[in-house]
Design an enzyme around this catalytic site. Structure first.
Site, PDB file in Angstrom:
ATOM      1  CB  SER A  80      41.709  46.519  36.146  1.00 24.64           C
ATOM      2  OG  SER A  80      42.274  45.432  36.132  1.00 24.64           O
ATOM      3  CG  ASP A 176      45.841  44.331  42.374  1.00 23.96           C
ATOM      4  OD1 ASP A 176      45.457  43.430  41.522  1.00 23.96           O
ATOM      5  OD2 ASP A 176      45.592  45.820  41.880  1.00 23.96           O
ATOM      6  CG  HIS A 243      41.716  44.053  40.999  1.00 26.79           C
ATOM      7  ND1 HIS A 243      42.813  44.559  40.490  1.00 26.79           N
ATOM      8  CD2 HIS A 243      41.170  44.020  39.453  1.00 26.79           C
ATOM      9  CE1 HIS A 243      43.134  44.868  39.108  1.00 26.79           C
ATOM     10  NE2 HIS A 243      41.720  44.474  38.400  1.00 26.79           N
TER      11      HIS A 243
END
Length: 298
Positions: A80, A176, A243
């Protein structure tokens, strides 16, 4: 700021959970600066100090002194915001080591796209613009980009990845889950909640909403096209609503982990890192992949 975090997936020290990297020295660098370790600004009046770049450098110097300088092999990974940090700092990381050290970078869920949201606005670009200006990030962005584009554009990976010299692996879900929530259909872009069911669980999306996600996937594939032409780079873009797949055990390496073809994520990253096989895996579009660990939000 928990005192302890579980090391799972790519950080696990168990061979049966992390076959290629379990016996490495593994370090997790705590993220606390809000600009992927790239800000450097101060506002005396407001008593605000953003020091991400200095935190990064100090942490690296500390690790080098503790023995990282003697490494034969190194891998900078992150997920991330950490995946973006891995992209932003990849060549810097490479330059810490002698030329004889094998150094590569992995960005997991770091491909934040400069995409249009469901209202036609630019939610993520506006957010990034605020971060870049507040933290004076532009001075730490690659000149190869800032000489051609505005600083905010140069915080988006799509304008960076093709120019990274160090071998890099991009691991990303095509849909995502964070970007669906925060960039494509945030409450500000969807005041009437038309998207709220769909973005919590893709099973509740109608055909036009799914098409919006397919367009997003196409943008992602376009964004990595030049990057993927390099033989040294790797790619694993699966058609999942996920994610961060490298630090979770169920997605990294388990009997029912996500696959593209017959290869899971841990094996793909390992084959690429150790040059056992070239790895450019792009999934067929939703709903064809039955191996996903899709995130459902309550």
């Amino acid at each position: 700021m928990e005192k302890q975090l579980p090391f799972t997936g790519i950080l696990s020290n168990k061979a049966e959970e992390n076959p290629d990297f379990f016996n490495w020295n593994r370090v997790k660098l705590r993220y606390c600066d809000g600009a992927s370790f790239s800000g450097d600004s101060q506002n005396e009046g407001a008593q605000l100090y953003f020091r991400g770049q200095r935190i990064w450098l100090t942490a690296m110097q500390d690790l080098m002194a503790k023995g990282m300088q003697n490494a034969d092999q190194a891998l900078l990974s992150g997920c991330s915001a950490g995946g973006l940090a891995s992209i932003l700092h990849c060549d810097e990381f490479r330059d810490l080591f002698p030329k004889t050290t094998k150094v590569k970078c992995l960005s997991d869920a770091g491909m934040f796209l400069d995409a249009v949201d469901v209202s036609g606005g630019h939610t993520l670009r506006n957010m990034f613009a605020g971060v870049v200006s507040l933290q004076e990030v532009q001075k730490n962005l690659p000149i190869t980009c800032t000489s051609q584009l505005d600083p905010t554009s140069c915080f988006f990976p799509q304008n960076l990845v093709a120019n990274i010299k160090t071998p890099m692996f991009l691991l990303n879900a095509a849909y995502d889950a964070w970007q669906v929530q925060a960039s494509l259909a945030p409450p500000t872009a969807d005041p009437h909640g038309y998207w709220s069911d769909c973005k919590s669980d893709h099973a509740h999306c109608n055909s036009s909403q799914i098409q919006f996600f397919q367009d997003f996937r196409n943008q992602m594939l376009n964004a990595v096209e030049v990057f993927s032409k390099s033989n040294e780079n790797g790619l694993f873009i699966n058609s999942c609503f996920a994610h961060c797949q490298s630090e979770r055990q169920d997605t990294w390496y388990a009997d029912d982990s996500p696959r593209i073809g017959d290869k899971g994520i841990a094996k793909s990253v390992g084959d690429w890192y150790f040059d056992r096989a070239a790895l450019k895996a792009i999934d067929c579009p939703y709903p064809c992949d039955k191996t996903c660990r899709n995130l459902v939000f309550k």
